[in-house]
Design a protein around this motif. Structure first.
Motif, PDB file in Angstrom:
ATOM      1  N   THR A  59      -6.306 -10.793 105.346  1.00 33.96           N
ATOM      2  CA  THR A  59      -5.060 -10.710 104.579  1.00 33.96           C
ATOM      3  C   THR A  59      -3.870 -10.281 105.427  1.00 33.96           C
ATOM      4  OG1 THR A  59      -5.510  -8.409 103.933  1.00 33.96           O
ATOM      5  CG2 THR A  59      -6.329 -10.153 102.483  1.00 33.96           C
TER       6      THR A  59
ATOM      7  N   HIS B  70       0.607 -15.367 108.768  1.00 37.10           N
ATOM      8  CA  HIS B  70       0.924 -16.503 107.930  1.00 37.10           C
ATOM      9  C   HIS B  70       2.397 -16.865 107.974  1.00 37.10           C
ATOM     10  CE1 HIS B  70       1.404 -12.866 105.440  1.00 37.10           C
ATOM     11  NE2 HIS B  70       2.420 -13.529 104.909  1.00 37.10           N
TER      12      HIS B  70
ATOM     13  N   HIS C 237      -5.199 -26.479 104.311  1.00 36.98           N
ATOM     14  CA  HIS C 237      -5.986 -25.541 103.522  1.00 36.98           C
ATOM     15  C   HIS C 237      -6.744 -26.258 102.411  1.00 36.98           C
ATOM     16  CE1 HIS C 237      -4.147 -22.215 105.613  1.00 36.98           C
ATOM     17  NE2 HIS C 237      -2.949 -22.649 105.278  1.00 36.98           N
TER      18      HIS C 237
ATOM     19  N   GLU D 286      -9.643 -22.326  99.420  1.00 39.15           N
ATOM     20  CA  GLU D 286      -8.793 -21.386 100.143  1.00 39.15           C
ATOM     21  C   GLU D 286      -7.502 -21.118  99.379  1.00 39.15           C
ATOM     22  OE1 GLU D 286      -8.259 -22.897 104.074  1.00 39.15           O
ATOM     23  OE2 GLU D 286     -10.416 -23.064 104.460  1.00 39.15           O
ATOM     24  N   MET D 287      -6.971 -22.144  98.728  1.00 31.85           N
ATOM     25  CA  MET D 287      -5.768 -21.962  97.930  1.00 31.85           C
ATOM     26  C   MET D 287      -6.051 -21.094  96.705  1.00 31.85           C
ATOM     27  SD  MET D 287      -3.626 -23.375  99.806  1.00 31.85           S
ATOM     28  CE  MET D 287      -2.238 -23.045  98.739  1.00 31.85           C
TER      29      MET D 287
ATOM     30  N   ARG E  33      -5.966 -17.636  97.823  1.00 30.23           N
ATOM     31  CA  ARG E  33      -4.583 -17.215  98.061  1.00 30.23           C
ATOM     32  C   ARG E  33      -3.840 -16.867  96.769  1.00 30.23           C
ATOM     33  NH1 ARG E  33      -1.367 -20.197 102.880  1.00 30.23           N
ATOM     34  NH2 ARG E  33      -2.631 -19.417 104.619  1.00 30.23           N
ATOM     35  N   THR E  34      -4.349 -17.280  95.622  1.00 33.48           N
ATOM     36  CA  THR E  34      -3.717 -16.846  94.379  1.00 33.48           C
ATOM     37  C   THR E  34      -3.947 -15.359  94.141  1.00 33.48           C
ATOM     38  OG1 THR E  34      -5.631 -17.366  92.973  1.00 33.48           O
ATOM     39  CG2 THR E  34      -4.035 -19.129  93.352  1.00 33.48           C
TER      40      THR E  34
ATOM     41  N   TRP F 196      -4.852 -13.206  97.150  1.00 33.58           N
ATOM     42  CA  TRP F 196      -4.348 -12.618  98.395  1.00 33.58           C
ATOM     43  C   TRP F 196      -3.383 -13.609  99.038  1.00 33.58           C
ATOM     44  CZ3 TRP F 196      -9.665 -12.312  97.261  1.00 33.58           C
ATOM     45  CH2 TRP F 196     -10.122 -11.028  96.955  1.00 33.58           C
ATOM     46  N   THR F 197      -2.121 -13.454  98.713  1.00 31.84           N
ATOM     47  CA  THR F 197      -1.096 -14.386  99.193  1.00 31.84           C
ATOM     48  C   THR F 197      -1.063 -14.424 100.721  1.00 31.84           C
ATOM     49  OG1 THR F 197       0.242 -13.891  97.246  1.00 31.84           O
ATOM     50  CG2 THR F 197       1.358 -14.967  99.089  1.00 31.84           C
ATOM     51  N   GLY F 198      -1.106 -15.634 101.272  1.00 29.38           N
ATOM     52  CA  GLY F 198      -0.986 -15.802 102.710  1.00 29.38           C
ATOM     53  C   GLY F 198      -2.240 -15.523 103.498  1.00 29.38           C
ATOM     54  N   ALA F 199      -3.359 -15.213 102.847  1.00 29.49           N
ATOM     55  CA  ALA F 199      -4.592 -14.893 103.581  1.00 29.49           C
ATOM     56  C   ALA F 199      -5.139 -16.136 104.282  1.00 29.49           C
ATOM     57  CB  ALA F 199      -5.638 -14.353 102.619  1.00 29.49           C
ATOM     58  N   THR F 200      -5.821 -15.904 105.397  1.00 29.70           N
ATOM     59  CA  THR F 200      -6.524 -16.983 106.081  1.00 29.70           C
ATOM     60  C   THR F 200      -8.016 -16.841 105.806  1.00 29.70           C
ATOM     61  OG1 THR F 200      -6.703 -15.694 108.124  1.00 29.70           O
ATOM     62  CG2 THR F 200      -4.790 -17.160 107.893  1.00 29.70           C
TER      63      THR F 200
END
Length: 428
Positions: A383, A387, A403, A407-408, A411-412, A414-418
């Motif tokens: 996290t 990003h 992505h 993965e998306m 991200r809902t 953890w915004t911007g997580a890889t």
């Protein structure tokens, strides 16, 4: 006075004996494989300190023992219900109300796909010993919701010598049954607000005489078939545990049914998913735009975190968010709706969502329910990745974005997580 006291004592003793007999019937073992059709209700009073969440281990129903294991497969043996189980046959009015709540009319029938859907585990003592097999139809949403509660029990409720992911791989056939019984009990008691649970069983006798206003399906009327109809029986049990009246109130007089029929496919609506995850069939319960809870329950109930969470991602509705209490449940387990397909995402560290330091870099596991998946996918979530170095002008839902949908969905929360797949070929 003495006679009344003696009668009261005798009545209490008789009730305890009845409860003991019900426990001995192993009805949880055969709850979805009996050749009979009755609605069996169990109730209890909430004691001090009870949460009403229906969580196994937090509170057991008064006078009843914990549920016994169910078999691996829901294919039944020819068993009959004892006449003293206390159930009552379904009436024509109840059958019609069920059909209306589920489909919006009394003539729609369940498809063969739904009739065949049952609770079947993968092989015990394997990489997916904890996992249910699911098909590709609409019943998959219900199976994966139950799967989330199975994982909850196996990872965080039961006592075992194994740790982390090994707790899920070292599961015997008996433990599979115990986990399924606990998961089903969890959802039914939650639907009954922690005070009641109803179990639908199949009967050989026909209790409903069809009329011109009701199309018989030879299942709701007598539940007689070579297969168990396990998912449908569980669905009926869920509705009766909530009560049909409360389900209608949850829907808030909307015309939308709990199941959606389109081109022969029967799928679950948001209200149905809400009933599975929160115990209430509110069509807006999962929607992050709703600020207050259902009518009469207030904001405190609305913000109370759920035991199991929910994540949703669709490229067509990328901006729609799930309510915060479902994105951040009590335990790191989420039912996921990813481009309309259902799966489960979970972590083995119960403190991930309560300690921000553990949310920097952590591990999650992903199971999509399909036979093609032979091993749980291991994901590492970062996290605090860079990003901001990405092209902020590019739409994350655009075809050129690298992505994946799963993965998306992550991200809902953890915004911007890889997301790293740790050697597994990415899918979904």
């Amino acid at each position: 006075m003495g006679d009344r006291k003696a009668e009261h004592t005798a009545s209490q003793t008789e009730l305890q004996e009845i409860a003991s007999k019900i426990s001995d019937l192993n009805k949880w073992r055969n709850v979805f494989s009996f050749h009979s059709s009755e609605i069996s209700n169990s109730t209890h009073q909430q004691g001090d300190g009870s949460t009403g969440s229906g969580v196994p281990g937090a509170r057991e129903p008064s006078g009843l023992q914990p549920p016994v294991p169910l078999p691996r497969s829901a294919i039944p043996e020819p068993l009959l219900i004892s006449p003293d189980t206390g159930g009552r046959p379904i009436s024509l009015e109840m059958a019609m109300e069920l059909r209306k709540l589920l489909f919006g009319n009394v003539f729609q029938l369940f498809s063969c796909e739904w009739a065949k859907a049952c609770f079947r585990f993968r092989e015990p003592y394997s990489d997916l010993a904890y996992a249910l097999e699911t098909g590709k139809g609409g019943a998959r949403a219900i199976l994966m919701a139950v799967q989330a509660y199975i994982i909850k029990y196996l990872l965080f409720i039961r006592t075992t010598e194994y740790s982390h992911l090994e707790r899920l791989c070292r599961v015997s056939r008996q433990e599979q049954g115990e986990a399924l019984a606990a998961a089903l009990a969890d959802t039914l008691w939650a639907a009954g607000q922690g005070g009641r649970a109803s179990i639908c069983l199949i009967t050989a006798a026909i209790h409903v005489v069809p009329s011109s206003d009701y199309k018989a399906d030879n299942f709701t009327e007598r539940f007689k078939d070579e297969q168990s109809h396990g998912v449908i029986l569980f669905l009926y049990s869920l509705l009766f545990s909530r009560t049909l009246e409360r389900v209608q109130e949850d829907l808030d007089s909307t015309a939308a049914p709990l199941l959606k029929c389109s081109f022969g496919n029967i799928t679950c609506t948001q209200a149905m998913l809400s009933l599975l995850l929160t115990g209430r069939a509110s069509p807006l319960e999962l929607d992050g735009s709703q600020e207050l809870g259902p009518r009469g329950e207030g904001i405190e109930a609305w913000w109370q975190r759920c035991p199991v969470g929910y994540l949703r991602w669709s490229r067509a509705q990328a901006e729609r968010q799930v309510c915060p209490r479902l994105r951040t449940p009590c335990l790191p387990i989420w039912l996921c709706s990813i481009t309309g397909k259902y799966s489960v995402l979970f972590g083995t560290d119960s403190q991930i969502l309560s300690d921000w330091k553990r949310e920097r870099v952590f591990h999650l596991y992903f199971y999509n329910g399909q036979l093609e998946q032979t091993k749980t996918a291991h994901l590492t979530i970062d996290t605090h990745s860079h990003h901001w170095e990405e092209d902020q002008s590019e739409d994350p839902s655009s075809p050129g974005k690298r992505h994946l949908s799963v993965e998306m969905a992550i991200r809902t929360k953890w915004t911007g997580a890889t997301v790293s797949w740790n050697g597994t070929d990415p899918f979904f």
